[in-house]
Design a protein around this motif. Structure first.
Motif, PDB file in Angstrom:
ATOM      1  N   THR A 240      -6.543  10.142   6.855  1.00  0.00           N
ATOM      2  CA  THR A 240      -7.699  10.665   7.574  1.00  0.00           C
ATOM      3  C   THR A 240      -7.936  10.219   9.168  1.00  0.00           C
ATOM      4  OG1 THR A 240      -9.234   8.951   6.744  1.00  0.00           O
ATOM      5  CG2 THR A 240      -8.724  10.725   5.266  1.00  0.00           C
ATOM      6  N   ARG A 241      -7.241   9.193   9.499  1.00  0.00           N
ATOM      7  CA  ARG A 241      -7.474   8.528  10.684  1.00  0.00           C
ATOM      8  C   ARG A 241      -6.367   9.018  11.728  1.00  0.00           C
ATOM      9  NH1 ARG A 241     -10.023   5.973   6.943  1.00  0.00           N
ATOM     10  NH2 ARG A 241     -11.385   4.605   7.507  1.00  0.00           N
ATOM     11  N   PHE A 242      -5.160   9.360  11.567  1.00  0.00           N
ATOM     12  CA  PHE A 242      -4.356   9.936  12.631  1.00  0.00           C
ATOM     13  C   PHE A 242      -3.359  10.849  12.046  1.00  0.00           C
ATOM     14  CE2 PHE A 242      -1.948   6.083  11.802  1.00  0.00           C
ATOM     15  CZ  PHE A 242      -0.694   6.521  11.821  1.00  0.00           C
ATOM     16  N   GLU A 243      -3.103  11.825  12.567  1.00  0.00           N
ATOM     17  CA  GLU A 243      -2.072  12.972  12.010  1.00  0.00           C
ATOM     18  C   GLU A 243      -0.733  12.390  12.015  1.00  0.00           C
ATOM     19  OE1 GLU A 243      -2.295  16.755  13.590  1.00  0.00           O
ATOM     20  OE2 GLU A 243      -4.482  16.540  13.897  1.00  0.00           O
ATOM     21  N   GLY A 244       0.200  12.839  11.271  1.00  0.00           N
ATOM     22  CA  GLY A 244       1.708  12.466  11.331  1.00  0.00           C
ATOM     23  C   GLY A 244       2.147  11.487  10.443  1.00  0.00           C
ATOM     24  N   LEU A 245       1.305  10.719   9.774  1.00  0.00           N
ATOM     25  CA  LEU A 245       1.826   9.678   8.843  1.00  0.00           C
ATOM     26  C   LEU A 245       2.789  10.194   7.791  1.00  0.00           C
ATOM     27  CD1 LEU A 245       1.646   6.716   7.898  1.00  0.00           C
ATOM     28  CD2 LEU A 245      -0.118   7.313   6.485  1.00  0.00           C
ATOM     29  N   ILE A 246       3.864   9.634   7.808  1.00  0.00           N
ATOM     30  CA  ILE A 246       4.941  10.069   6.879  1.00  0.00           C
ATOM     31  C   ILE A 246       4.834   8.997   5.684  1.00  0.00           C
ATOM     32  CG2 ILE A 246       7.430  10.073   6.239  1.00  0.00           C
ATOM     33  CD1 ILE A 246       7.829  10.856   9.365  1.00  0.00           C
ATOM     34  N   ASP A 247       4.668   7.687   5.739  1.00  0.00           N
ATOM     35  CA  ASP A 247       4.871   6.771   4.739  1.00  0.00           C
ATOM     36  C   ASP A 247       4.428   5.376   5.250  1.00  0.00           C
ATOM     37  OD1 ASP A 247       5.186   6.039   2.002  1.00  0.00           O
ATOM     38  OD2 ASP A 247       7.101   5.150   2.710  1.00  0.00           O
ATOM     39  N   ILE A 248       3.760   4.611   4.369  1.00  0.00           N
ATOM     40  CA  ILE A 248       3.295   3.212   4.592  1.00  0.00           C
ATOM     41  C   ILE A 248       3.836   2.732   3.278  1.00  0.00           C
ATOM     42  CG2 ILE A 248       1.089   3.578   3.966  1.00  0.00           C
ATOM     43  CD1 ILE A 248       0.663   1.134   5.850  1.00  0.00           C
ATOM     44  N   SER A 249       4.762   1.878   3.399  1.00  0.00           N
ATOM     45  CA  SER A 249       5.483   1.118   2.243  1.00  0.00           C
ATOM     46  C   SER A 249       5.671  -0.402   2.305  1.00  0.00           C
ATOM     47  CB  SER A 249       6.897   1.644   2.077  1.00  0.00           C
ATOM     48  OG  SER A 249       7.083   3.094   1.984  1.00  0.00           O
ATOM     49  N   PRO A 250       5.260  -1.067   1.176  1.00  0.00           N
ATOM     50  CA  PRO A 250       5.024  -2.503   1.346  1.00  0.00           C
ATOM     51  C   PRO A 250       6.586  -3.252   1.575  1.00  0.00           C
ATOM     52  CG  PRO A 250       4.920  -1.979  -0.947  1.00  0.00           C
ATOM     53  CD  PRO A 250       4.853  -0.644  -0.153  1.00  0.00           C
ATOM     54  N   PHE A 251       6.603  -4.287   2.384  1.00  0.00           N
ATOM     55  CA  PHE A 251       7.733  -5.140   2.492  1.00  0.00           C
ATOM     56  C   PHE A 251       7.961  -5.990   1.179  1.00  0.00           C
ATOM     57  CE2 PHE A 251       6.418  -5.947   7.015  1.00  0.00           C
ATOM     58  CZ  PHE A 251       7.039  -5.001   7.659  1.00  0.00           C
ATOM     59  N   GLY A 252       9.224  -6.220   0.699  1.00  0.00           N
ATOM     60  CA  GLY A 252       9.655  -6.763  -0.347  1.00  0.00           C
ATOM     61  C   GLY A 252       9.184  -8.203  -0.584  1.00  0.00           C
ATOM     62  N   CYS A 253       8.890  -8.836   0.868  1.00  0.00           N
ATOM     63  CA  CYS A 253       8.454 -10.301   0.906  1.00  0.00           C
ATOM     64  C   CYS A 253       6.626 -10.116   1.015  1.00  0.00           C
ATOM     65  CB  CYS A 253       8.776 -10.852   2.373  1.00  0.00           C
ATOM     66  SG  CYS A 253       8.097  -9.786   3.541  1.00  0.00           S
TER      67      CYS A 253
ATOM     68  N   PHE B 289       3.888  -4.257   5.574  1.00  0.00           N
ATOM     69  CA  PHE B 289       4.335  -2.863   5.287  1.00  0.00           C
ATOM     70  C   PHE B 289       5.038  -2.254   6.500  1.00  0.00           C
ATOM     71  CE2 PHE B 289       0.170  -3.489   3.189  1.00  0.00           C
ATOM     72  CZ  PHE B 289       0.242  -2.610   1.967  1.00  0.00           C
ATOM     73  N   HIS B 290       5.738  -1.366   6.368  1.00  0.00           N
ATOM     74  CA  HIS B 290       6.430  -0.410   7.284  1.00  0.00           C
ATOM     75  C   HIS B 290       5.585   0.662   7.168  1.00  0.00           C
ATOM     76  CE1 HIS B 290      10.341  -1.845   8.737  1.00  0.00           C
ATOM     77  NE2 HIS B 290      10.541  -2.331   7.532  1.00  0.00           N
ATOM     78  N   LEU B 291       5.430   1.341   8.455  1.00  0.00           N
ATOM     79  CA  LEU B 291       4.678   2.478   8.697  1.00  0.00           C
ATOM     80  C   LEU B 291       5.481   3.275   9.343  1.00  0.00           C
ATOM     81  CD1 LEU B 291       1.049   3.045   9.449  1.00  0.00           C
ATOM     82  CD2 LEU B 291       2.720   4.152  10.810  1.00  0.00           C
ATOM     83  N   ILE B 292       5.678   4.566   8.651  1.00  0.00           N
ATOM     84  CA  ILE B 292       6.608   5.546   9.542  1.00  0.00           C
ATOM     85  C   ILE B 292       5.884   6.868   9.836  1.00  0.00           C
ATOM     86  CG2 ILE B 292       8.599   6.921   9.231  1.00  0.00           C
ATOM     87  CD1 ILE B 292       9.219   4.163   8.982  1.00  0.00           C
ATOM     88  N   ALA B 293       5.942   7.440  11.056  1.00  0.00           N
ATOM     89  CA  ALA B 293       5.006   8.589  11.606  1.00  0.00           C
ATOM     90  C   ALA B 293       5.918   9.581  12.376  1.00  0.00           C
ATOM     91  CB  ALA B 293       3.801   8.041  12.252  1.00  0.00           C
ATOM     92  N   TRP B 294       5.497  10.563  12.204  1.00  0.00           N
ATOM     93  CA  TRP B 294       6.045  11.734  13.369  1.00  0.00           C
ATOM     94  C   TRP B 294       5.241  11.139  14.687  1.00  0.00           C
ATOM     95  CZ3 TRP B 294       9.976  14.529  12.067  1.00  0.00           C
ATOM     96  CH2 TRP B 294      10.214  15.020  10.755  1.00  0.00           C
ATOM     97  N   GLY B 295       6.167  11.658  15.801  1.00  0.00           N
ATOM     98  CA  GLY B 295       5.534  11.438  17.058  1.00  0.00           C
ATOM     99  C   GLY B 295       5.731   9.977  17.386  1.00  0.00           C
ATOM    100  N   GLU B 296       4.764   9.822  18.320  1.00  0.00           N
ATOM    101  CA  GLU B 296       4.894   8.549  18.884  1.00  0.00           C
ATOM    102  C   GLU B 296       3.295   7.842  19.165  1.00  0.00           C
ATOM    103  OE1 GLU B 296       7.679   7.582  22.222  1.00  0.00           O
ATOM    104  OE2 GLU B 296       8.494   9.701  21.819  1.00  0.00           O
ATOM    105  N   PRO B 297       2.712   7.667  18.096  1.00  0.00           N
ATOM    106  CA  PRO B 297       1.429   7.077  18.095  1.00  0.00           C
ATOM    107  C   PRO B 297       1.557   5.581  18.666  1.00  0.00           C
ATOM    108  CG  PRO B 297       2.139   6.811  15.889  1.00  0.00           C
ATOM    109  CD  PRO B 297       3.264   7.838  16.723  1.00  0.00           C
ATOM    110  N   THR B 298       0.468   5.197  19.554  1.00  0.00           N
ATOM    111  CA  THR B 298       0.612   3.749  20.253  1.00  0.00           C
ATOM    112  C   THR B 298       0.227   3.056  19.193  1.00  0.00           C
ATOM    113  OG1 THR B 298      -1.603   3.689  20.890  1.00  0.00           O
ATOM    114  CG2 THR B 298      -0.177   5.068  22.543  1.00  0.00           C
TER     115      THR B 298
END
Length: 163
Positions: A71-84, A88-97
């Motif tokens: 709801t806060r920015f377009e293009g979020l593909i995934d946010i997944s937790p690190f095993g440690c 999280f890893h956050l993967i998004a379309w485009g190049e959000p700053t």
């Protein structure tokens, strides 16, 4: 040394003893054959090798923040937790700053702490989650409060906080 060929993974060459969490770090931007950009971010909430978010709390943060961020920015593909369990890893379309990503993370964590109730947490039943019994909104809120109290930096090696 074995003869197994392994690719280099950027996050394993990051010196985890030098970073200063919480921070948002752009790992890199990849471009597809048609020029599409995909950005990969390191969202580090807890200092590596000094602590970790318990699985139930991390699981609830994951489910909640995945919905809030969309709801806060377009293009979020995934946010997944690190095993440690330090972020999280956050993967998004485009190049959000980094500032756009950090601001969205911050406001999502603020909502998680201040407004989210158990009924708001998505994916907490056996039909929508593969381990639905392993959630804790209390833990998610407490860890989110700690992150917010420390502030989120845009530099993995410096504690300069965003607004």
């Amino acid at each position: 040394m074995s003869d197994v060929e392994l690719a280099e993974v950027e996050s394993f060459s990051l010196d985890h003893t030098r970073v200063l969490a919480p921070y948002v770090r752009l790992i890199g931007v990849s471009h597809g054959p048609r020029g599409d950009a995909i950005s990969n971010y390191d969202i580090r909430l807890v200092q590596p090798n000094a602590g970790e978010i318990p699985t139930a709390g991390l699981h609830t943060i994951e489910h909640t923040i995945a919905a809030l961020l969309r709801t806060r920015f377009e293009g979020l593909i995934d946010i997944s937790p690190f095993g440690c369990r330090t972020g999280f890893h956050l993967i998004a379309w485009g190049e959000p700053t980094p500032l756009e990503v950090a601001s969205a993370i911050k406001s999502s964590l603020e909502d998680l702490v201040e407004r989210v109730t158990w009924e708001d947490v998505p994916g907490t039943d056996d039909r929508s989650c593969g381990n639905y019994r392993d959630h804790s909104l209390h833990s998610a809120k407490e860890w989110s409060k700690q992150v917010l109290a420390q502030g989120i930096s845009l530099d993995a090696f410096d504690r300069s906080r965003i607004a």
